[in-house]
Design a protein around this motif. Structure first.
Motif, PDB file in Angstrom:
ATOM      1  N   GLY A  13      17.311   2.341  -6.962  1.00  0.00           N
ATOM      2  CA  GLY A  13      16.856   1.933  -5.843  1.00  0.00           C
ATOM      3  C   GLY A  13      16.895   0.590  -5.264  1.00  0.00           C
ATOM      4  N   LEU A  14      16.391   0.544  -4.005  1.00  0.00           N
ATOM      5  CA  LEU A  14      16.414  -0.992  -3.346  1.00  0.00           C
ATOM      6  C   LEU A  14      15.532  -1.851  -4.250  1.00  0.00           C
ATOM      7  CD1 LEU A  14      17.561  -2.675  -1.079  1.00  0.00           C
ATOM      8  CD2 LEU A  14      15.847  -1.930   0.337  1.00  0.00           C
ATOM      9  N   LEU A  15      14.354  -1.757  -4.233  1.00  0.00           N
ATOM     10  CA  LEU A  15      13.415  -2.842  -4.869  1.00  0.00           C
ATOM     11  C   LEU A  15      13.841  -3.303  -6.165  1.00  0.00           C
ATOM     12  CD1 LEU A  15      11.093  -4.695  -4.334  1.00  0.00           C
ATOM     13  CD2 LEU A  15       9.469  -2.897  -5.031  1.00  0.00           C
ATOM     14  N   TYR A  19       0.865  -1.053   0.068  1.00  0.00           N
ATOM     15  CA  TYR A  19      -0.119  -0.022   0.072  1.00  0.00           C
ATOM     16  C   TYR A  19       0.863   1.278   0.114  1.00  0.00           C
ATOM     17  CZ  TYR A  19      -3.375   3.613   1.596  1.00  0.00           C
ATOM     18  OH  TYR A  19      -4.168   4.773   1.697  1.00  0.00           O
ATOM     19  N   VAL A  20       0.740   2.168  -0.980  1.00  0.00           N
ATOM     20  CA  VAL A  20       1.318   3.330  -1.147  1.00  0.00           C
ATOM     21  C   VAL A  20       0.414   4.760  -0.533  1.00  0.00           C
ATOM     22  CG1 VAL A  20       2.664   4.773  -2.550  1.00  0.00           C
ATOM     23  CG2 VAL A  20       2.648   2.368  -2.780  1.00  0.00           C
ATOM     24  N   PRO A  21       0.923   5.227   0.526  1.00  0.00           N
ATOM     25  CA  PRO A  21      -0.157   6.292   1.050  1.00  0.00           C
ATOM     26  C   PRO A  21       0.238   7.540   0.358  1.00  0.00           C
ATOM     27  CG  PRO A  21       1.853   5.822   2.672  1.00  0.00           C
ATOM     28  CD  PRO A  21       1.793   4.753   1.376  1.00  0.00           C
ATOM     29  N   ASP A  22      -0.206   8.638   0.672  1.00  0.00           N
ATOM     30  CA  ASP A  22      -0.040  10.040   0.093  1.00  0.00           C
ATOM     31  C   ASP A  22       1.339  10.220   0.803  1.00  0.00           C
ATOM     32  OD1 ASP A  22      -2.615  10.080  -0.621  1.00  0.00           O
ATOM     33  OD2 ASP A  22      -3.046  11.480   0.651  1.00  0.00           O
ATOM     34  N   TRP A  23       2.289  11.063   0.073  1.00  0.00           N
ATOM     35  CA  TRP A  23       3.439  11.409   0.408  1.00  0.00           C
ATOM     36  C   TRP A  23       3.890  12.967  -0.033  1.00  0.00           C
ATOM     37  CZ3 TRP A  23       7.502  12.250  -3.400  1.00  0.00           C
ATOM     38  CH2 TRP A  23       7.071  11.550  -4.670  1.00  0.00           C
ATOM     39  N   SER A  24       4.958  13.680   0.672  1.00  0.00           N
ATOM     40  CA  SER A  24       5.400  14.910   0.302  1.00  0.00           C
ATOM     41  C   SER A  24       6.670  14.983   0.281  1.00  0.00           C
ATOM     42  CB  SER A  24       4.756  15.831   1.475  1.00  0.00           C
ATOM     43  OG  SER A  24       5.416  15.534   2.768  1.00  0.00           O
ATOM     44  N   PHE A  25       7.309  16.277  -0.654  1.00  0.00           N
ATOM     45  CA  PHE A  25       8.703  16.404  -0.520  1.00  0.00           C
ATOM     46  C   PHE A  25       8.735  17.922  -0.822  1.00  0.00           C
ATOM     47  CE2 PHE A  25       6.755  16.162  -4.763  1.00  0.00           C
ATOM     48  CZ  PHE A  25       7.257  17.285  -5.688  1.00  0.00           C
ATOM     49  N   VAL A  26       9.960  18.252  -0.681  1.00  0.00           N
ATOM     50  CA  VAL A  26      10.268  19.719  -0.868  1.00  0.00           C
ATOM     51  C   VAL A  26      11.177  20.030  -2.125  1.00  0.00           C
ATOM     52  CG1 VAL A  26      11.501  21.695   0.135  1.00  0.00           C
ATOM     53  CG2 VAL A  26      10.231  19.942   1.618  1.00  0.00           C
ATOM     54  N   ASP A  27      10.691  20.878  -3.022  1.00  0.00           N
ATOM     55  CA  ASP A  27      11.272  21.194  -4.176  1.00  0.00           C
ATOM     56  C   ASP A  27      12.496  22.225  -4.060  1.00  0.00           C
ATOM     57  OD1 ASP A  27      12.400  21.427  -6.779  1.00  0.00           O
ATOM     58  OD2 ASP A  27      10.572  22.218  -7.537  1.00  0.00           O
ATOM     59  N   ARG A  28      13.714  21.821  -4.007  1.00  0.00           N
ATOM     60  CA  ARG A  28      14.770  22.836  -3.501  1.00  0.00           C
ATOM     61  C   ARG A  28      15.513  23.462  -4.915  1.00  0.00           C
ATOM     62  NH1 ARG A  28      14.586  19.573   0.597  1.00  0.00           N
ATOM     63  NH2 ARG A  28      14.715  20.415   2.647  1.00  0.00           N
ATOM     64  N   GLN A  85      11.023   5.301   2.007  1.00  0.00           N
ATOM     65  CA  GLN A  85      10.937   4.773   3.505  1.00  0.00           C
ATOM     66  C   GLN A  85      12.484   4.402   4.061  1.00  0.00           C
ATOM     67  OE1 GLN A  85       7.731   6.123   3.995  1.00  0.00           O
ATOM     68  NE2 GLN A  85       7.897   4.729   5.370  1.00  0.00           N
ATOM     69  N   VAL A  86      13.233   3.635   2.926  1.00  0.00           N
ATOM     70  CA  VAL A  86      14.548   3.230   3.380  1.00  0.00           C
ATOM     71  C   VAL A  86      15.347   4.194   3.411  1.00  0.00           C
ATOM     72  CG1 VAL A  86      16.416   1.583   2.635  1.00  0.00           C
ATOM     73  CG2 VAL A  86      13.968   1.032   2.489  1.00  0.00           C
ATOM     74  N   TRP A  87      15.653   5.196   2.226  1.00  0.00           N
ATOM     75  CA  TRP A  87      16.796   6.043   2.294  1.00  0.00           C
ATOM     76  C   TRP A  87      16.402   7.475   2.606  1.00  0.00           C
ATOM     77  CZ3 TRP A  87      20.141   2.760   1.474  1.00  0.00           C
ATOM     78  CH2 TRP A  87      20.205   1.768   0.719  1.00  0.00           C
ATOM     79  N   CYS A 106       2.877   6.793  -7.563  1.00  0.00           N
ATOM     80  CA  CYS A 106       2.558   5.905  -6.551  1.00  0.00           C
ATOM     81  C   CYS A 106       2.995   4.592  -6.730  1.00  0.00           C
ATOM     82  CB  CYS A 106       0.837   6.146  -6.497  1.00  0.00           C
ATOM     83  SG  CYS A 106       0.455   7.829  -6.286  1.00  0.00           S
ATOM     84  N   ASN A 107       4.100   4.418  -7.247  1.00  0.00           N
ATOM     85  CA  ASN A 107       4.471   3.103  -7.347  1.00  0.00           C
ATOM     86  C   ASN A 107       5.133   2.717  -6.132  1.00  0.00           C
ATOM     87  OD1 ASN A 107       7.495   3.501  -7.794  1.00  0.00           O
ATOM     88  ND2 ASN A 107       6.699   4.933  -9.325  1.00  0.00           N
ATOM     89  N   ALA A 108       5.231   1.156  -5.962  1.00  0.00           N
ATOM     90  CA  ALA A 108       5.734   0.611  -4.684  1.00  0.00           C
ATOM     91  C   ALA A 108       7.153   0.776  -4.727  1.00  0.00           C
ATOM     92  CB  ALA A 108       5.510  -0.825  -4.674  1.00  0.00           C
ATOM     93  N   VAL A 109       7.905   1.149  -5.903  1.00  0.00           N
ATOM     94  CA  VAL A 109       9.356   0.841  -5.985  1.00  0.00           C
ATOM     95  C   VAL A 109       9.789   2.392  -5.344  1.00  0.00           C
ATOM     96  CG1 VAL A 109      11.430   1.153  -7.475  1.00  0.00           C
ATOM     97  CG2 VAL A 109       9.746  -0.189  -8.118  1.00  0.00           C
ATOM     98  N   GLY A 110       9.250   3.340  -5.797  1.00  0.00           N
ATOM     99  CA  GLY A 110       9.556   4.702  -4.974  1.00  0.00           C
ATOM    100  C   GLY A 110       9.228   4.549  -3.547  1.00  0.00           C
ATOM    101  N   TYR A 111       8.265   4.130  -3.002  1.00  0.00           N
ATOM    102  CA  TYR A 111       7.770   4.325  -1.855  1.00  0.00           C
ATOM    103  C   TYR A 111       8.684   3.719  -1.007  1.00  0.00           C
ATOM    104  CZ  TYR A 111       4.978   3.324   2.261  1.00  0.00           C
ATOM    105  OH  TYR A 111       4.643   3.242   3.878  1.00  0.00           O
TER     106      TYR A 111
END
Length: 496
Positions: free
Chosen positions: A317-319, A231-240, A272-274, A263-268
């Protein structure tokens, strides 16, 4: 790579000579390489002879399969081409999302040849403990160079500075992925060597032993289950990086099994890990039609571009690297075919057939929209498509170079392949160009590299695009081919 391992990579047995040695009693003699590398075994005649007439025992050179070096060299050349000419020719650069371009073959080709080399280098393992130590040490070296070159510390070739804010260091990259795949596949190969039969039973499928597929099968299960059930929930980031001030964006998800950019699991898993700050900040999806009007090239964002267009994403990435273990496993299989089948026709039959089967599987999965070919996700269809292509190209090289003996036209690829790490660091990562750029007159743009590109290539061809591709071909690929050839003649190699 140490010299002993380099000499074992091709895995061919020297034929018996015809002066009666094969009829005498033989004793196996083990000769260690001078640099402490892997052992090479030879047979020696122990029939009663005059000791004074016996020639001194010398280390025999094992015949190399030139295809291995040429294929590795081809992969390095492709990397240089797409990295340095991809901006001018977006069609050869990485696909923004689904699909496969020339650049998308580079990573799986690397992993394929890593698998082939592992199978040949580890076909005989005198001591497992020593083999494991070498595998772990080489893995650490690859991780170290990967973080130095792609973690943000190096700003080569154009920015004459170094250093990285540890808050934003990138932990993943090309060499890090190779390190993971190499470590897993090599350890499995090491611990299952004695479990595999030394001779094959009858039947075309006897080469498909279960042990060597263990890592690939487990990687397949982990990747597929995680990709389609997590399950991939909503997520946020800061664009610098876009705009004058940092700005926070939120990406709405709340779903499973999504294979799009947002919303793919690979990015999620990577977030979470890094952590989102440690991912690649310039993902190729920025070139999608939804993100820029300059599609398929890079350019300013559309006013109505979705928020995820500005988000970071880790292509190594990891996955996705777990999925990449399958590419290395397929390479292991091709290496085992090279070891166990001595005839050219038998080898080619297995290689080409498997390559075609993998291509067919990939095409079916992609065009039925079951699993699209996607390098960023390292989807299973992408694994099959690129591994199948690698198998076909490898077979083609084998026919031309090792069967027909047309070696001369491909010597430059062999030379690059034998010094792949050097050319990767100096050319593909721009370290040599950065060194030259460091010697400039008044302005950093007034360096030898910039002068050659502008006056020798761009101005001559009256086109920046054409000048760019000519510069890459002659000032980079041709130049490093010559350098690699000279280093080969001097027997100088950069080994990990």
């Amino acid at each position: 790579m140490d010299e002993g391992t380099k000499r074992m990579e091709e895995g061919l047995n020297s034929p018996l000579n015809g002066d009666g040695i094969k009829n005498g009693l033989k004793k196996q003699v083990t000769i260690k390489s001078s640099d402490g590398g892997s052992t090479v075994e030879h047979d020696r005649d122990t029939t009663a002879v005059d000791e004074s007439a016996e020639p001194p025992l010398v280390k025999k050179k094992t015949k190399r399969v030139a295809t291995l070096d040429a294929f590795r060299g081809l992969t390095i050349v492709l990397m240089i081409l797409v990295d340095d000419a991809g901006e001018a020719y977006p069609r050869i650069d990485h696909s923004p999302w689904n699909g496969c371009t020339l650049a998308d073959f580079v990573m799986p080709f690397f992993l394929f040849i890593v698998g082939v080399a592992i199978a040949l280098a580890l076909k005989r393992i005198p001591k497992k403990k020593d083999a494991v130590k070498k595998i772990i040490l080489r893995t650490i070296k690859l991780l170290f160079w990967g973080i130095i070159l792609q973690g943000g510390y190096s700003h080569a070739p154009n920015d004459l500075e170094y250093g990285v804010n540890m808050k934003f260091i990138r932990w993943c990259g090309i060499l890090q992925r190779i390190a993971l795949v190499y470590c897993v596949v090599a350890l499995i190969e090491t611990f299952t060597t004695k479990l595999r039969p030394t001779t094959l039973s009858s039947g075309n499928l006897s080469i498909f032993t279960a042990y060597k597929w263990l890592g690939g099968f487990v990687a397949f299960l982990i990747y597929m289950i995680t990709t389609f059930t997590l399950y991939v929930p909503d997520w946020s980031f800061v664009d610098r990086f876009n705009g004058d001030e940092p700005k926070r964006y939120t990406v709405i998800c709340g779903m499973r099994g999504h294979l799009g950019p947002a919303c793919n699991a690979v990015g999620y898993v990577d977030r979470q890990v890094w952590g989102v700050n440690h991912l690649y900040s310039q993902p190729v999806w920025r070139r999608l039609k939804a993100c820029t009007l300059n599609y398929p090239g890079d350019g300013p964002f559309r006013e109505d571009a979705p928020s995820w267009c500005r988000a970071p994403f880790e292509p190594e990435g990891l996955l996705s690297s777990i999925s990449a273990i399958i590419s290395g496993t397929i390479g292991i299989h091709y290496g085992h075919v090279l070891i166990h089948f001595k005839g050219h026709l038998e080898r080619l039959k297995h290689w080409i057939l498997m390559g075609l089967v993998l291509l067919i599987i990939a095409i079916i999965l992609h065009f039925t929209d079951a699993i699209p070919i996607n390098k960023q996700l390292y989807s299973f269809s992408y694994v099959c498509f690129t591994a199948g292509a690698a198998g076909i190209v490898f077979s083609g090289f084998y026919i031309l170079i090792d069967v027909l003996g047309l070696r001369t036209p491909f010597l430059f690829l062999e030379w690059i392949g034998m010094n792949a790490m050097l050319v990767f660091v100096m050319a593909a990562q721009g370290i040599f160009a950065a060194f030259v750029n460091g010697w400039y007159y008044e302005d950093p743009r007034n360096s030898l590299v910039h002068w050659i590109k502008k006056h020798v290539f761009d101005n001559v061809w009256h086109s920046e695009r054409v000048g760019t591709i000519m510069y890459v071909i002659f000032a980079e690929i041709t130049f490093w081919s010559v350098v690699s050839g000279v280093l080969h003649k001097l027997r100088i190699y950069w080994k990990l």
